[in-house]
Structure formats: structure tokens, C-alpha cells
Design a protein around this motif. Structure first.
Motif, PDB file in Angstrom:
ATOM      1  N   VAL A 172      48.234  45.059  40.897  1.00  0.00           N
ATOM      2  CA  VAL A 172      46.926  45.042  41.561  1.00  0.00           C
ATOM      3  C   VAL A 172      45.882  45.843  40.801  1.00  0.00           C
ATOM      4  O   VAL A 172      44.679  45.670  41.037  1.00  0.00           O
ATOM      5  N   LEU A 173      46.297  46.715  39.902  1.00  0.00           N
ATOM      6  CA  LEU A 173      45.338  47.477  39.105  1.00  0.00           C
ATOM      7  C   LEU A 173      44.782  46.667  37.947  1.00  0.00           C
ATOM      8  O   LEU A 173      43.833  47.103  37.286  1.00  0.00           O
ATOM      9  N   ASP A 174      45.355  45.490  37.703  1.00  0.00           N
ATOM     10  CA  ASP A 174      44.777  44.589  36.701  1.00  0.00           C
ATOM     11  C   ASP A 174      43.398  44.151  37.182  1.00  0.00           C
ATOM     12  O   ASP A 174      43.201  43.858  38.365  1.00  0.00           O
ATOM     13  N   PRO A 175      42.408  44.089  36.296  1.00  0.00           N
ATOM     14  CA  PRO A 175      41.050  43.715  36.706  1.00  0.00           C
ATOM     15  C   PRO A 175      40.958  42.374  37.419  1.00  0.00           C
ATOM     16  O   PRO A 175      40.041  42.163  38.221  1.00  0.00           O
ATOM     17  N   ALA A 176      41.902  41.464  37.145  1.00  0.00           N
ATOM     18  CA  ALA A 176      41.865  40.158  37.813  1.00  0.00           C
ATOM     19  C   ALA A 176      41.990  40.302  39.316  1.00  0.00           C
ATOM     20  O   ALA A 176      41.465  39.479  40.081  1.00  0.00           O
ATOM     21  N   ILE A 177      42.679  41.357  39.765  1.00  0.00           N
ATOM     22  CA  ILE A 177      42.817  41.619  41.200  1.00  0.00           C
ATOM     23  C   ILE A 177      41.884  42.743  41.639  1.00  0.00           C
ATOM     24  O   ILE A 177      41.106  42.587  42.586  1.00  0.00           O
ATOM     25  N   SER A 178      41.948  43.868  40.957  1.00  0.00           N
ATOM     26  CA  SER A 178      41.160  45.020  41.394  1.00  0.00           C
ATOM     27  C   SER A 178      39.664  44.722  41.379  1.00  0.00           C
ATOM     28  O   SER A 178      38.905  45.277  42.177  1.00  0.00           O
ATOM     29  N   PRO A 180      51.072  38.332  48.769  1.00  0.00           N
ATOM     30  CA  PRO A 180      51.999  38.169  47.648  1.00  0.00           C
ATOM     31  C   PRO A 180      52.538  36.746  47.594  1.00  0.00           C
ATOM     32  O   PRO A 180      52.500  36.006  48.582  1.00  0.00           O
ATOM     33  N   ALA A 181      53.030  36.359  46.440  1.00  0.00           N
ATOM     34  CA  ALA A 181      53.672  35.054  46.312  1.00  0.00           C
ATOM     35  C   ALA A 181      54.993  35.056  47.071  1.00  0.00           C
ATOM     36  O   ALA A 181      55.736  36.045  47.057  1.00  0.00           O
ATOM     37  N   LEU A 205      41.611  35.487  53.823  1.00  0.00           N
ATOM     38  CA  LEU A 205      43.003  35.590  53.397  1.00  0.00           C
ATOM     39  C   LEU A 205      43.216  34.603  52.267  1.00  0.00           C
ATOM     40  O   LEU A 205      42.816  33.438  52.363  1.00  0.00           O
ATOM     41  N   SER A 206      43.866  35.059  51.189  1.00  0.00           N
ATOM     42  CA  SER A 206      44.074  34.205  50.029  1.00  0.00           C
ATOM     43  C   SER A 206      45.399  34.547  49.362  1.00  0.00           C
ATOM     44  O   SER A 206      46.080  35.517  49.729  1.00  0.00           O
ATOM     45  N   GLY A 207      45.763  33.725  48.382  1.00  0.00           N
ATOM     46  CA  GLY A 207      46.958  33.956  47.580  1.00  0.00           C
ATOM     47  C   GLY A 207      46.579  33.948  46.113  1.00  0.00           C
ATOM     48  O   GLY A 207      45.732  34.699  45.677  1.00  0.00           O
ATOM     49  N   HIS A 208      47.214  33.080  45.334  1.00  0.00           N
ATOM     50  CA  HIS A 208      46.856  32.758  43.953  1.00  0.00           C
ATOM     51  C   HIS A 208      47.204  33.840  42.936  1.00  0.00           C
ATOM     52  O   HIS A 208      47.732  33.535  41.870  1.00  0.00           O
ATOM     53  N   LEU A 209      46.931  35.104  43.235  1.00  0.00           N
ATOM     54  CA  LEU A 209      47.033  36.154  42.224  1.00  0.00           C
ATOM     55  C   LEU A 209      48.394  36.837  42.166  1.00  0.00           C
ATOM     56  O   LEU A 209      48.637  37.651  41.279  1.00  0.00           O
ATOM     57  N   HIS A 210      49.278  36.546  43.105  1.00  0.00           N
ATOM     58  CA  HIS A 210      50.633  37.106  43.098  1.00  0.00           C
ATOM     59  C   HIS A 210      50.610  38.632  42.968  1.00  0.00           C
ATOM     60  O   HIS A 210      51.241  39.206  42.065  1.00  0.00           O
ATOM     61  N   PRO A 211      49.936  39.352  43.848  1.00  0.00           N
ATOM     62  CA  PRO A 211      49.818  40.805  43.673  1.00  0.00           C
ATOM     63  C   PRO A 211      51.146  41.540  43.781  1.00  0.00           C
ATOM     64  O   PRO A 211      52.009  41.209  44.584  1.00  0.00           O
ATOM     65  N   ALA A 212      51.265  42.547  42.935  1.00  0.00           N
ATOM     66  CA  ALA A 212      52.400  43.467  42.953  1.00  0.00           C
ATOM     67  C   ALA A 212      51.842  44.871  42.726  1.00  0.00           C
ATOM     68  O   ALA A 212      50.724  45.040  42.245  1.00  0.00           O
ATOM     69  N   ALA A 213      52.610  45.871  43.093  1.00  0.00           N
ATOM     70  CA  ALA A 213      52.159  47.243  42.917  1.00  0.00           C
ATOM     71  C   ALA A 213      53.338  48.121  42.521  1.00  0.00           C
ATOM     72  O   ALA A 213      54.498  47.808  42.806  1.00  0.00           O
TER      73      ALA A 213
END
Length: 232
Positions: free
Chosen positions: A191-197, A180-181, A148-156
Motif C-alpha cells: 500500500v505504500l507504493d504510489p499506485a495505491i498510496s 484485497p484480491a 469500494l473498489s478492488g483492482h490494486l491487490h493491496p498488501a501491507a
């Protein structure tokens, strides 16, 4: 719709607030509070309403009151920078100190914004936390399982009849879960950004927070952003 997330045998419940609950362990998990982000921006000339810390603490206190967790885990970037505590209003300092006493175990995981979280607020500070089959850390590690992690502030974003809905989300691929943050002034990266996906296995899914509910969507239902990506 059942939005329970099963990760290495642990049944986890995403909350519409953006927090995660592990009922069997009476554990509440939040990521990226970014306390005093508004005052940090104000110091650089970007004037934002100075109420983000209070708003974030209001939401967190409401969860603690409602759920009465034995353990609270904050997954890093709880404080926006090294001087955040010194800019906090005295009433907010007292409130956070009192809040950490409400749980038997309050855990501050270190983040990139707060590699040395300020002391004096109670709780304990760790780089990461292993609890049963799960590992709690700030930044996701490629290939990790039960993380479990955070950091990336995922949104969709999803397309529904007549409109496009975009909001914060949990991202889950069966092996790792990115939260999510939780902070009031924290945007979201699609989330489709390569930094997350790029960190997620295929297929993956999201648990989208919208209209006070949690909605599960497969990656194939998601919509990319046409504008520039959000930078944390």
C-alpha cells in the motif's frame, strides 16, 4: 480489536478471508477472483498448478454457506481474461452456476481483465453499482467518497518483535476502501507504493489479514518493500 469500518454511515466488516461484509444489507463483497489465472499462465509456458479456480470457489462457497448473503458483489477481474470461461473445468462451471443461485442478487462488476464477463453463470453485469450511500466499482477514482473498489491487490507489511509480517489488506482513508484480491493466485502490491498510496487521503489505515484474523494498523506503522513491486 474492533475492526469495523465506518464508511458514509455504513458499518462494514472485513473478513479474514479477504471478503467484506455489510451486515445491514446482507451483502458480501469480494474483489479480483481472477478465475483461470493458472491456465492463462500455463498457455504462455509458465506452468502453475491448475487448481486456482477450484481453490477460489471453495473459499467463496464457504463464505456463502456461512453467511447466507442476500447479495454478492464481485468487484471486477472475476475472470482472468476473455477466454477464462472456456478453460474452466466442467465441474467448476457447474459449481459457479449453482453458487450464483444461492444469493437473491449476484452482481458482476466489470474489470480491466473482464470488461465483458462471460454470460451463462447467472447474476447480472454492471459497470458499477450504487447501493445506499456507497458506490462499488473495480478501479478507485481519485477524490471519490463512499467508494469500494478492488483492482490494486493491496498488501501491507508491519514490523513486530522479531519479524516482519506481510499479507493482504484492506486500505481505508475514511472516504474510500480498497479491497484485497480474493483469488488464490493473486499476489499483493504494498500500500505504500504510489499506485495505491497516491489514491488515499492522509491519514489512512490498513486492516491486515494475518493468522486468520484482521488487524488494524495506521499507515505510520507500515513497512515498505525492499524488492520490486508486484505487478497485477
Amino acid at each position: 480489536m474492533d475492526t469495523t469500518i465506518a464508511l458514509k454511515g455504513a458499518a462494514l466488516a472485513p473478513d479474514p478471508s479477504g471478503a467484506l461484509v455489510w451486515p445491514a444489507e446482507r451483502t458480501l463483497v469480494v474483489a479480483d477472483l481472477h478465475l483461470e489465472k493458472g491456465s492463462a499462465f500455463a498457455a504462455r509456458g509458465r506452468m502453475l498448478p491448475p487448481y486456482d479456480t477450484r481453490a477460489t470457489l471453495d473459499r467463496l462457497a464457504g463464505l456463502v454457506e456461512r453467511l447466507a448473503p442476500a447479495r454478492v458483489v464481485c468487484l471486477g477481474d472475476s475472470f482472468h481474461d476473455r477466454r477464462a470461461a472456456s478453460r474452466m473445468d466442467a465441474a467448476d462451471v457447474e459449481r459457479l452456476q449453482a453458487l450464483t443461485l444461492r444469493a437473491e442478487d449476484w452482481v458482476w462488476v466489470t474489470g480491466n481483465h473482464d470488461p465483458e464477463p462471460p454470460e451463462g453463470f447467472g447474476g447480472r453485469i454492471v459497470d458499477e453499482l450504487a447501493l445506499g450511500p456507497l458506490t462499488f466499482r473495480h478501479e478507485a477514482v481519485p477524490g471519490a467518497v463512499g467508494e469500494l473498489s478492488g483492482h490494486l491487490h493491496p498488501a501491507a507489511a508491519v514490523l513486530v518483535p522479531g519479524r516482519r509480517v506481510r499479507d493482504r489488506c484492506f486500505a481505508f482513508d475514511g472516504a474510500k476502501l480498497i479491497l484485497p484480491a480474493f483469488g488464490a493466485f493473486t499476489g499483493g502490491l504494498n500500500v505504500l507504493d504510489p499506485a495505491i498510496s497516491g489514491l488515499l487521503g492522509r491519514p489512512f489505515e490498513v486492516h491486515l489479514l494475518a493468522r486468520g484474523k484482521v488487524h488494524r494498523f495506521p499507515a505510520g506503522r507500515l513497512s515498505p518493500d525492499s524488492g520490486p513491486s508486484y505487478t497485477r
